[in-house]
Each structure stands twice: as C-alpha cells, then as structure tokens.
Motif scaffolding. Structure first.
Motif, PDB file in Angstrom:
ATOM      1  N   ALA A 253       0.836  -1.196   0.000  1.00 33.23           N
ATOM      2  CA  ALA A 253       0.000   0.000   0.000  1.00 33.23           C
ATOM      3  C   ALA A 253       0.876   1.252   0.000  1.00 33.23           C
ATOM      4  O   ALA A 253       1.980   1.256   0.556  1.00 33.23           O
ATOM      5  CB  ALA A 253      -0.903   0.004   1.228  1.00 33.23           C
ATOM      6  N   VAL A 254       0.364   2.292  -0.607  1.00 29.43           N
ATOM      7  CA  VAL A 254       1.048   3.587  -0.607  1.00 29.43           C
ATOM      8  C   VAL A 254       0.345   4.445   0.434  1.00 29.43           C
ATOM      9  O   VAL A 254      -0.855   4.688   0.352  1.00 29.43           O
ATOM     10  CB  VAL A 254       0.983   4.250  -2.000  1.00 29.43           C
ATOM     11  CG1 VAL A 254       1.629   5.618  -1.963  1.00 29.43           C
ATOM     12  CG2 VAL A 254       1.611   3.351  -3.051  1.00 29.43           C
ATOM     13  N   ILE A 255       1.133   4.882   1.456  1.00 24.05           N
ATOM     14  CA  ILE A 255       0.561   5.646   2.572  1.00 24.05           C
ATOM     15  C   ILE A 255       1.230   7.011   2.614  1.00 24.05           C
ATOM     16  O   ILE A 255       2.456   7.137   2.482  1.00 24.05           O
ATOM     17  CB  ILE A 255       0.782   4.894   3.898  1.00 24.05           C
ATOM     18  CG1 ILE A 255       0.107   3.513   3.838  1.00 24.05           C
ATOM     19  CG2 ILE A 255       0.268   5.696   5.078  1.00 24.05           C
ATOM     20  CD1 ILE A 255       0.376   2.623   5.016  1.00 24.05           C
ATOM     21  N   ASP A 256       0.407   8.026   2.833  1.00 22.40           N
ATOM     22  CA  ASP A 256       0.920   9.390   2.966  1.00 22.40           C
ATOM     23  C   ASP A 256       1.672   9.480   4.290  1.00 22.40           C
ATOM     24  O   ASP A 256       1.137   9.127   5.343  1.00 22.40           O
ATOM     25  CB  ASP A 256      -0.241  10.386   2.929  1.00 22.40           C
ATOM     26  CG  ASP A 256       0.235  11.832   2.915  1.00 22.40           C
ATOM     27  OD1 ASP A 256       1.454  12.078   3.024  1.00 22.40           O
ATOM     28  OD2 ASP A 256      -0.628  12.720   2.778  1.00 22.40           O
ATOM     29  N   GLY A 257       2.923   9.929   4.254  1.00 22.65           N
ATOM     30  CA  GLY A 257       3.780   9.982   5.433  1.00 22.65           C
ATOM     31  C   GLY A 257       3.292  10.945   6.490  1.00 22.65           C
ATOM     32  O   GLY A 257       3.497  10.727   7.677  1.00 22.65           O
ATOM     33  N   GLN A 258       2.629  12.028   6.118  1.00 27.30           N
ATOM     34  CA  GLN A 258       2.192  13.024   7.097  1.00 27.30           C
ATOM     35  C   GLN A 258       0.830  12.672   7.704  1.00 27.30           C
ATOM     36  O   GLN A 258       0.667  12.707   8.918  1.00 27.30           O
ATOM     37  CB  GLN A 258       2.126  14.408   6.449  1.00 27.30           C
ATOM     38  CG  GLN A 258       3.488  14.935   6.053  1.00 27.30           C
ATOM     39  CD  GLN A 258       3.383  16.272   5.346  1.00 27.30           C
ATOM     40  OE1 GLN A 258       2.301  16.703   4.959  1.00 27.30           O
ATOM     41  NE2 GLN A 258       4.518  16.938   5.170  1.00 27.30           N
TER      42      GLN A 258
ATOM     43  N   LYS B  76      -3.076   4.445  -1.867  1.00 26.84           N
ATOM     44  CA  LYS B  76      -3.307   3.334  -2.777  1.00 26.84           C
ATOM     45  C   LYS B  76      -3.271   2.055  -1.949  1.00 26.84           C
ATOM     46  O   LYS B  76      -2.265   1.752  -1.319  1.00 26.84           O
ATOM     47  CB  LYS B  76      -2.219   3.322  -3.858  1.00 26.84           C
ATOM     48  CG  LYS B  76      -2.458   2.374  -4.983  1.00 26.84           C
ATOM     49  CD  LYS B  76      -1.380   2.574  -6.054  1.00 26.84           C
ATOM     50  CE  LYS B  76      -1.590   1.611  -7.182  1.00 26.84           C
ATOM     51  NZ  LYS B  76      -0.522   1.716  -8.170  1.00 26.84           N
ATOM     52  N   PRO B  77      -4.394   1.317  -1.909  1.00 26.94           N
ATOM     53  CA  PRO B  77      -4.405   0.117  -1.068  1.00 26.94           C
ATOM     54  C   PRO B  77      -3.472  -0.952  -1.619  1.00 26.94           C
ATOM     55  O   PRO B  77      -3.128  -0.953  -2.792  1.00 26.94           O
ATOM     56  CB  PRO B  77      -5.863  -0.338  -1.122  1.00 26.94           C
ATOM     57  CG  PRO B  77      -6.404   0.253  -2.379  1.00 26.94           C
ATOM     58  CD  PRO B  77      -5.637   1.516  -2.630  1.00 26.94           C
ATOM     59  N   GLU B  78      -3.079  -1.874  -0.720  1.00 25.52           N
ATOM     60  CA  GLU B  78      -2.205  -2.947  -1.164  1.00 25.52           C
ATOM     61  C   GLU B  78      -2.973  -3.923  -2.054  1.00 25.52           C
ATOM     62  O   GLU B  78      -4.172  -4.091  -1.930  1.00 25.52           O
ATOM     63  CB  GLU B  78      -1.576  -3.678   0.024  1.00 25.52           C
ATOM     64  CG  GLU B  78      -2.526  -4.512   0.834  1.00 25.52           C
ATOM     65  CD  GLU B  78      -1.839  -5.204   2.003  1.00 25.52           C
ATOM     66  OE1 GLU B  78      -0.624  -5.060   2.194  1.00 25.52           O
ATOM     67  OE2 GLU B  78      -2.552  -5.895   2.740  1.00 25.52           O
TER      68      GLU B  78
END
Length: 143
Positions: free
Chosen positions: A64-69, A75-77
């Motif tokens: 998954a793509v996770i926003d760091g802040q 974007k789910p895995e």
C-alpha cells in the motif's frame, strides 16, 4: 391461453412439486450443516490447530502507498488471498464429511426398517377351535 394451461399442467405435476419441496428441505438441511461446521466443529479444529485461521494468509503483490504526514492510504495494497481459498476448501471438506455421515446414518435407519420382519399372520384356527366356536354360536342362538 393454451400456453398458460400447458404451464399450469407442468407446474402441478408431482415431480415439480416434489422437486420444490426437496429444494426447500435441502436449503434448511444446508443451514443445519453450516451451523454444525461453523459453531461446533470449527472451534474444535481451532483448538486442535492452535487457533490457525487460514483467512489471514495472503501474498502481497504490491504494498500500500501511505501518505507519510496524514497516514492516509493513497493506494491500497494488492494481495492474493490464498488463505481464504484454503479455508474455503477446509470448510467444504468438513461440510461434505458431515453430509456424508448424516446420509449414511439415514440410509442405515432405512435399511433397518426394510429388513425388519413383517409380523407373521395369525395361525389358522384348529378344527377343535372351529367346532367349539360353532357350538358357542349355536348356544347363543338358543337363548
């Protein structure tokens, strides 16, 4: 009108009604077996296997793509959930075995009923009994 009459004759045949009853009873029997598996057998299997639940197993194809802040998932895995497939197979095998055992028990009961000897017919009265019955009837008539 002929089509409607023909459909009515088809629907009222014994085979269609028997099949409908079979489907309804089959659905109810399926619920009984599913409850047996889900509520009784699977908890026992869980205890024996140490609580293994195959549905948790998966193969991650893309993380998954996770926003760091904000820690928001951008974007789910993408996963291949092979554990769910294995769990479905295990459930199927248990359900199939339970149905097999239930049908085997029903067939044994039917077989015992079929094998039960029919009661022997009452024996024919002997000549003495017939003679005594006639004498009794004659004495009743004289009274």
């Amino acid at each position: 009108m002929a089509l409607l009459k023909e459909f009515k004759e088809f629907a009222m045949r014994g085979n269609v009604i028997d099949m409908a009853v079979g489907v309804v009873i089959g659905a109810a029997f399926g619920k009984i077996i599913s409850s047996l598996v889900d509520d009784i057998i699977m908890p026992l299997v869980g205890v024996v296997t140490g609580g293994i639940n195959f549905t948790d197993y998966k193969w991650v194809i893309q993380k998954a793509v996770i926003d760091g802040q904000t820690q928001e998932v951008l974007k789910p895995e993408v996963t291949m959930n092979w554990g769910s497939w294995v769990q479905t197979i295990v459930d199927f095998l248990i359900v199939a075995f339970c149905i097999f055992v239930a049908i085997k028990a029903i067939n044994q009961l039917k077989r015992k009923q079929e094998e039960a000897p029919e009661p022997a017919p009452a024996p024919e009265p002997t000549k003495e009994e017939v003679l005594l019955t006639e004498i009794r009837d004659l004495l009743k008539e004289k009274k």
